[in-house]
Write a protein that holds these residues in place. Structure first.
Motif, PDB file in Angstrom:
ATOM      1  N   GLN A  85       0.819  -1.209   0.000  1.00  0.00           N
ATOM      2  CA  GLN A  85       0.000   0.000   0.000  1.00  0.00           C
ATOM      3  C   GLN A  85       0.861   1.270   0.000  1.00  0.00           C
ATOM      4  OE1 GLN A  85      -2.708  -0.494   3.354  1.00  0.00           O
ATOM      5  NE2 GLN A  85      -4.301  -1.040   1.894  1.00  0.00           N
ATOM      6  N   HIS A  86       0.361   2.245  -0.714  1.00  0.00           N
ATOM      7  CA  HIS A  86       0.995   3.560  -0.747  1.00  0.00           C
ATOM      8  C   HIS A  86      -0.115   4.610  -0.742  1.00  0.00           C
ATOM      9  CE1 HIS A  86       4.899   1.768  -1.663  1.00  0.00           C
ATOM     10  NE2 HIS A  86       4.298   1.046  -2.589  1.00  0.00           N
ATOM     11  N   CYS A 131       4.188   9.645   0.787  1.00  0.00           N
ATOM     12  CA  CYS A 131       3.433   8.412   1.045  1.00  0.00           C
ATOM     13  C   CYS A 131       3.338   8.240   2.546  1.00  0.00           C
ATOM     14  CB  CYS A 131       4.137   7.217   0.413  1.00  0.00           C
ATOM     15  SG  CYS A 131       3.358   5.632   0.864  1.00  0.00           S
ATOM     16  N   PHE A 133       2.309   5.581   4.162  1.00  0.00           N
ATOM     17  CA  PHE A 133       2.544   4.228   4.694  1.00  0.00           C
ATOM     18  C   PHE A 133       3.740   4.308   5.644  1.00  0.00           C
ATOM     19  CE2 PHE A 133       3.987  -0.118   4.906  1.00  0.00           C
ATOM     20  CZ  PHE A 133       2.821  -0.857   4.864  1.00  0.00           C
ATOM     21  N   HIS A 136       7.683   4.895   4.798  1.00  0.00           N
ATOM     22  CA  HIS A 136       7.997   5.173   3.394  1.00  0.00           C
ATOM     23  C   HIS A 136       8.496   6.601   3.184  1.00  0.00           C
ATOM     24  CE1 HIS A 136       5.594   1.671   1.385  1.00  0.00           C
ATOM     25  NE2 HIS A 136       6.479   1.265   2.281  1.00  0.00           N
ATOM     26  N   MET A 141      10.078   8.558   0.063  1.00  0.00           N
ATOM     27  CA  MET A 141       8.910   8.563  -0.818  1.00  0.00           C
ATOM     28  C   MET A 141       8.188   9.902  -0.702  1.00  0.00           C
ATOM     29  SD  MET A 141       6.293   5.442  -1.462  1.00  0.00           S
ATOM     30  CE  MET A 141       5.229   5.521  -2.914  1.00  0.00           C
TER      31      MET A 141
END
Ligand SMILES: [Cu+2]
Length: 143
Positions: A85-86, A131, A133, A136, A141
């Protein structure tokens, strides 16, 4: 011309771009994105009013490209890879891993083929995303 660039963003930096995407449309992860004056387009091909950003392409914890300049009227579409998941979550300069209050947020999405799009309504201000998550963002990210 920016997407598909073999960008291995090894530098987890936040890039400042003179653009602002404005309020996000309601999160609708399964919609396919087309701009107003566009014929249907796949994720492999864009029209002049659309830019595609790959979310974690190849499992790399990056957005690719991580730095774009989109004029007003551009539909920026983020393509999710599926699997892990992102999210595409708006942040701010100085707090790159914290959701911007009132900002857009795709929510966590692990479904292959899902997209999340935002319209550029003001190109005068930069916008930052990450992101959400766990871990991340700290791993780079951001965009
Ligand atoms: Cu992620």
């Amino acid at each position: 011309m920016f997407f598909k660039a073999a960008l291995l963003a090894l530098i987890p930096a936040v890039f400042a771009n003179p653009q602002y995407y404005g309020p996000a449309p309601a999160p609708a992860p399964a919609t396919s994105a087309t701009s107003a004056a566009a014929s249907p387009s796949s994720l492999a091909a864009t029209n002049s009013n659309q830019m595609i950003v790959q979310v974690a392409p190849g499992g790399n914890l990056v957005f690719n490209p991580s730095d774009i300049q989109a004029p007003v009227g551009t539909l920026v579409t983020f393509a999710f890879p599926g699997g892990l998941q992102h999210s595409v979550t708006q942040s701010s300069f100085g707090s790159p891993c914290t959701p911007l209050q009132g900002g857009f947020d795709s929510g966590l999405d692990g479904n292959s083929g899902d997209t999340f799009s935002i319209n550029v309504t003001d190109a005068s201000q930069p916008i930052y995303i990450f992101c959400k998550f766990p871990a991340h963002c700290g791993l780079g990210m951001v965009a």
